[in-house]
Design an enzyme around this catalytic site. Structure first.
Site, short mmCIF file in Angstrom:
data_model
loop_
_atom_site.label_atom_id
_atom_site.label_comp_id
_atom_site.label_asym_id
_atom_site.label_seq_id
_atom_site.Cartn_x
_atom_site.Cartn_y
_atom_site.Cartn_z
N CYS A 415 0.81 -1.22 0.00
CA CYS A 415 0.00 0.00 0.00
C CYS A 415 0.84 1.27 0.00
CB CYS A 415 -0.97 -0.01 1.16
SG CYS A 415 -0.18 -0.10 2.77
N HIS A 458 -2.17 0.70 7.17
CA HIS A 458 -2.47 1.01 5.78
C HIS A 458 -2.02 2.43 5.48
CE1 HIS A 458 -4.35 0.30 1.98
NE2 HIS A 458 -5.29 1.24 2.13
N ASP A 474 -7.72 5.82 -2.63
CA ASP A 474 -6.92 4.68 -2.17
C ASP A 474 -6.50 3.85 -3.36
OD1 ASP A 474 -5.68 2.65 -0.92
OD2 ASP A 474 -7.34 2.10 0.40
#
Lengths: 675, 322
Positions: A415, A458, A474
């Protein structure tokens, strides 16, 4: 005083110390562990008689000097807290070797008990609490054995069990009743104890975190539970990019400090639907807290402890040295446009002057083709979605031009890679963008509470495109939608890299039903533990007092503390009043004593050397026949009851008592009516 | 200092009067945290401060647990100590300078779980403990030694019993005054035996005789019926001189007296010691002797009982009684 080699109490104490030092394997240096183990082995061999003498004082002093020097050398790196704990463990092990007289023993017991309490600085989970509890029990057993050396071990256990069971309610009363105080002074914390996110995001960091099953925080929702896609827990906002890693911008920090001094707290006026929940954050020794956007403290007490900053972040005013509970209200539909655009834009568009050239060209081209900022963002996300990108926990090292390498060569990352690349691509074309680090998702436990673990860490980005302000994007969701909707394990299922550093972890075996049930049960227990035991802070105590007392006037508080002491007194009375007259008089003794008393009132005394039979003869010579005979029979019965074993024949014993009573009555009447 | 000690002694006499047997109770028991108990409290305080500073509930719980254990120890220690019942056994008289053994009998209930437990330290008031006794070892009696320092009836110093059971946090102690009938005989002073034939002769004749052997021939006497025939002097009988029996020195009951010559107080103890030595010596030889102390006379006799009577008289002797 007496120095016995075969000393159970010394053995028990050594056992407590060795278990303690092993359980503190993280803070205690390994060579000190070895020292403790040596001392333990020495005690065992002394106990078993393999060895007859403990080492001489001179040897021990030399050893202490050497160990002290080595520890002093190491303590530069250790810091105050770890240095002190290591020193204490070292001193205990040396004392254990020395252990000769009463004083050594007392000092060692006190040190071990103190060390146990220090253990709680490092570990507070149920398991460790049980281990430390075991150490405490062993130490106390050792004390008991020291002061009554010939009592069998099982009886010692029983005694300690009784005392522990009695002490626990009193201890708990004290715990709830004693007012909880604020810290007297700032204590040193160990650097290594900081857990969770760090204030620098280098792609790869979060991949390390994802190997940790430690709990980050727990959330209890009041009513509405947000769907998993909305559960973005903001912790940190990183606005400075140096080409490699994202950090908190220096200007932002400066602004925060100034605001804090001016007491200018960020207080947005929010409206619309909201979630209300309580967060119980694990101790992290950091200050940032976790909440969903846009979050404001929900009650006065949380408000007092939390500082809101202009990057929508909640900060605790003190580092989280222990679990911290706070209440939050989140308004998910509000736009994040309450802050000063000029400032935000200024710090969120800068990029390093060189490096990642391919990405720069590619981004500018893409922007030209897209036409608008919005379309450009869509195109970027589309690129991640349709391109040959892969979500992995094992990204390859990208030492130079990280973003270029990632976007065009490797195309596999975590991520942080995606967030970093996308934020960079936005900044290249002049769109303000920043990286947000936090947690995403979490595990819901039957609508009760949500557990968020470190592996839920994250990173995502925010961009200011139009007047709606900062908007969340995202890129990871575009690449691996499973990461968001199903969690990390599902996202990396093919790769099998979920927690693969940990050979044994219940979280890995979520698919096995019963193991998962056990894991969730343990999580429940842990939830209860951290919420009610670890999380019982000053505010919780005030709440408890409020529910008990109604209001918190001084008089009522005084009454409460008096009540606590009264309750303790009552408990003590319950425990010990029945034992106050422990000597039960046998009924036969009582009857015989009564008879003697009656006779004394007639001036017939029994001399202390007179046996019952001899006394009976004396009585016969002094009294009338009836009384003398009655007393003689009584004496014979008394002798029988004392010296003839009834062998558990209760009927016979009872009959004897009955007969004695009747003789006593006869004696009385005979004495009252002479002749 | 001495004044305080007196006040304390009076307080003790009032609180724990002299007796032969003691069942410890709230009147006779003193209880106070021991040194280790104070260390333990300091430790609890340390843990409390640490727990407050780290805002760590588990540390606080540990601290409160330890504190409540301390509280419980007070009761356990007291109740255990209150189970002790102790009495003084049979004692023997001793010479000054010798150690008199005081046998202390502890009660041993049939069921050992009900009795007192743990180690008890025994000693005398204002002296360090002499020995440790384990109440769980079921041994009786426990003997503590007492050095007799003055002649006469001994007033025992108070016996101090103390116990740190169960965890050494509290010290329970008591000072028991045992009623004793121990007499301290004068310390024997070696000297020669000086028996006089008369009582209270100022110049004792040195009767160094009668020290010779058991069957030395001494003299002849008229035979009286009942005397053993082998003592009859058959030579004389054969000569027709009549029936005589031989007298041997050992069987001759020479009743000498041991006298105390009036003297000044500082010499008195030496004189008494010398008499004491002579009494022992004469008893060892099995001789008859009497003791004349002026106002108190013991008729000549022999044997251990006689010796004891004499020694007791010497122990109790004082001029004022005359």
């Amino acid at each position: 005083m007496i120095y016995l080699n075969r000393n159970l109490s010394h053995l028990l104490l050594s056992l407590a110390l060795v278990i303690l030092s092993v359980s503190l394997f993280e803070p205690v240096l390994s060579w000190i562990q070895v020292l403790v183990f040596c001392a333990f082995v020495m005690r065992i061999s002394l106990y078993l008689g393999i060895q007859k003498h403990s080492p001489s004082i001179r040897t021990l002093n030399l050893l202490a000097l050497l160990s002290g020097l080595v520890l002093a050398y190491f303590s530069w790196q250790l810091g105050v807290l770890l240095g002190m704990v290591n020193l204490l463990v070292m001193a205990c092990s040396l004392k254990l070797m020395q252990l000769r007289n009463q004083r050594d023993y007392y000092q060692l017991v006190a040190s071990v008990l103190f060390l146990i309490s220090c253990g709680f600085i490092f570990e507070q989970s149920i398991i460790y609490s049980l281990i430390f509890g075991l150490c405490t029990v062993l130490t106390l057993l050792s004390l008991l054995a020291h002061f009554s050396p010939t009592i069998p071990f099982t009886r010692l256990n029983k005694r300690l069990l009784i005392m522990t069971l009695q002490a626990i309610p009193i201890g708990i009363l004290l715990f709830f009743g004693m007012p909880k105080l604020a810290p007297f002074w700032q204590m040193p914390t160990s650097q290594s104890a900081e857990t969770g996110l760090s204030d620098t995001l280098t792609p790869g960091d979060i991949a390390n975190l994802s190997q940790s099953t430690e709990l980050a925080f727990r959330v209890t929702f009041d009513d509405q539970i947000p769907p998993v896609q909305e559960r973005y827990w903001r912790a940190l906002v990183m606005e400075n990019f140096d080409g490699k890693s994202w950090t908190i911008s220096r200007q932002r920090n400066q602004l925060k400090r100034n605001n804090f001094v001016r007491n200018d707290e960020f207080r947005p006026r929010l409206s619309g639907p909201f979630y209300r929940y309580e967060v119980l954050a694990s101790a992290s020794n950091q200050r940032w807290l976790f909440a969903m956007d846009i979050a404001v403290p929900d009650d006065q007490r949380s408000d007092g402890a939390i500082w809101q900053s202009y990057d929508y972040q909640l900060m605790s005013k003190k580092p989280l040295i222990s679990n911290f509970k706070y209440r939050v209200k989140s308004f998910p539909q509000e736009d994040l446009n309450f802050t000063d655009y000029a400032f935000d834009r200024q710090i969120n568009r800068s990029i390093p002057t060189n490096g990642n050239l391919r990405t720069r060209d590619w981004a500018r081209n893409l922007r030209k083709m897209a036409g608008s900022d919005r379309a450009y963002i869509e195109a970027l996300l589309d690129h991640f979605r349709t391109g040959n990108y892969r979500y992995t926990l094992k990204p390859e090292l990208m030492p130079v031009d990280q973003i270029d390498t990632f976007l065009f060569d490797k195309q596999a990352g975590f991520c942080a890679h995606y967030a970093s690349a996308m934020a960079f691509a936005l900044r290249v074309v002049g769109i303000p963008a920043r990286v947000v680090a936090g947690y995403q998702g979490g595990e819901m436990r039957e609508n009760d509470y949500l557990s968020v673990y470190q592996y839920d860490a994250h990173a995502w980005i925010e961009a200011w495109v139009d007047e709606s302000g900062w908007q969340r994007f995202d890129p990871t969701a575009a690449v691996a939608p499973d990461r968001i909707s199903l969690g990390l394990q599902a996202a990396v299922e093919d790769e099998g890299s979920f927690l693969d550093n940990r050979t044994f972890s219940l979280a890995k075996l979520k698919s096995v039903a019963w193991i998962n049930a056990v894991r969730l049960g343990l999580a429940d227990l842990d939830y209860f533990w951290s919420r009610w035991v670890l999380g019982f802070n000053t505010e919780a105590q005030k709440d408890l007092f409020k529910t008990l007392l109604g209001n918190l006037s001084t008089g009522r508080l005084a009454a409460l503390s008096l009540g606590t002491f009264a309750a303790i007194g009552l408990l003590l009375a319950i425990f010990y009043l029945p034992n106050w007259h422990p000597r039960k008089v046998h009924p036969a003794d009582k009857i015989y004593n009564d008879a003697q008393k009656i006779l004394s009132s007639y001036k017939i005394h029994r001399a202390h050397w007179q046996g019952p039979l001899e006394f009976a003869q004396k009585v016969q010579s002094f009294c009338n026949d009836k009384a003398g005979q009655a007393f003689t029979r009584l004496s014979k019965l008394y002798i029988a009851s004392q010296y003839k074993k009834s062998d558990g024949n209760h009927e016979l014993a009872k009959k004897q008592i009955r007969m004695m009573r009747s003789e006593l009555r006869k004696l009385k009447t005979a004495l009252n009516n002479p002749g | 200092m001495g004044k305080l000690r007196q006040i304390y002694n009076r307080f003790l006499d009032k609180r724990i009067p002299v007796a032969r047997q003691f069942q410890l109770n709230h009147k006779s028991i003193f209880i106070f945290p021991s040194k280790f108990g104070w260390l333990y409290l300091v430790l609890c305080l340390g843990i409390f401060i640490l727990g407050t500073n780290y805002q760590n509930n588990l540390m606080l719980l540990l601290c409160f647990f330890l504190v409540s254990l301390f509280l419980l120890n007070l009761f356990v220690a007291y109740l255990n100590f209150a189970k002790i019942s102790v009495q003084l056994g049979k004692t023997h008289n001793e010479f000054v300078g010798e150690r008199a053994q005081l046998p202390l009998w502890f009660n041993l209930p049939k069921n050992s779980t009900q009795g007192p437990h743990g180690l008890v330290e025994l000693g005398f008031l204002r002296q360090s403990a002499q020995l440790q006794h384990d109440l769980d070892s079921n041994q009786n009696p426990v003997k503590i030694a007492f050095v007799c320092e003055e002649r006469g009836p001994i007033k025992l110093p108070r016996v101090t019993l103390s116990s740190f059971y169960p965890m050494g946090l509290f010290r329970c102690w008591t000072h028991l005054a045992f009623e004793s009938n121990i007499l301290a005989y004068p310390k024997p002073v070696p000297c020669s035996v000086q028996l006089t034939s008369q009582q209270q002769s100022l110049e004792p004749e040195s009767t160094q005789s009668q020290e010779s052997g058991f069957d030395d021939f001494d003299s002849l006497k008229n035979y009286r019926p009942g005397e053993p025939l082998y003592h009859v002097a058959w030579k004389q009988f054969a000569k027709g001189q009549g029936m005589y029996s031989k007298q041997f020195s050992s069987s001759v009951s020479v009743s000498g007296w041991l006298n105390l010559i009036p003297c000044s107080a500082d010499v008195l103890e030496v004189k008494l010691g010398q008499l004491c030595h002579q009494v022992n010596e004469l008893t060892r030889r099995g001789q008859h002797f009497g003791l004349d102390l002026g106002h108190h006379k013991i008729e000549p006799d022999s044997g251990p009982l006689h010796q004891q009577r004499c020694l007791e008289a010497l122990a109790r002797f004082s001029w004022s009684a005359s």
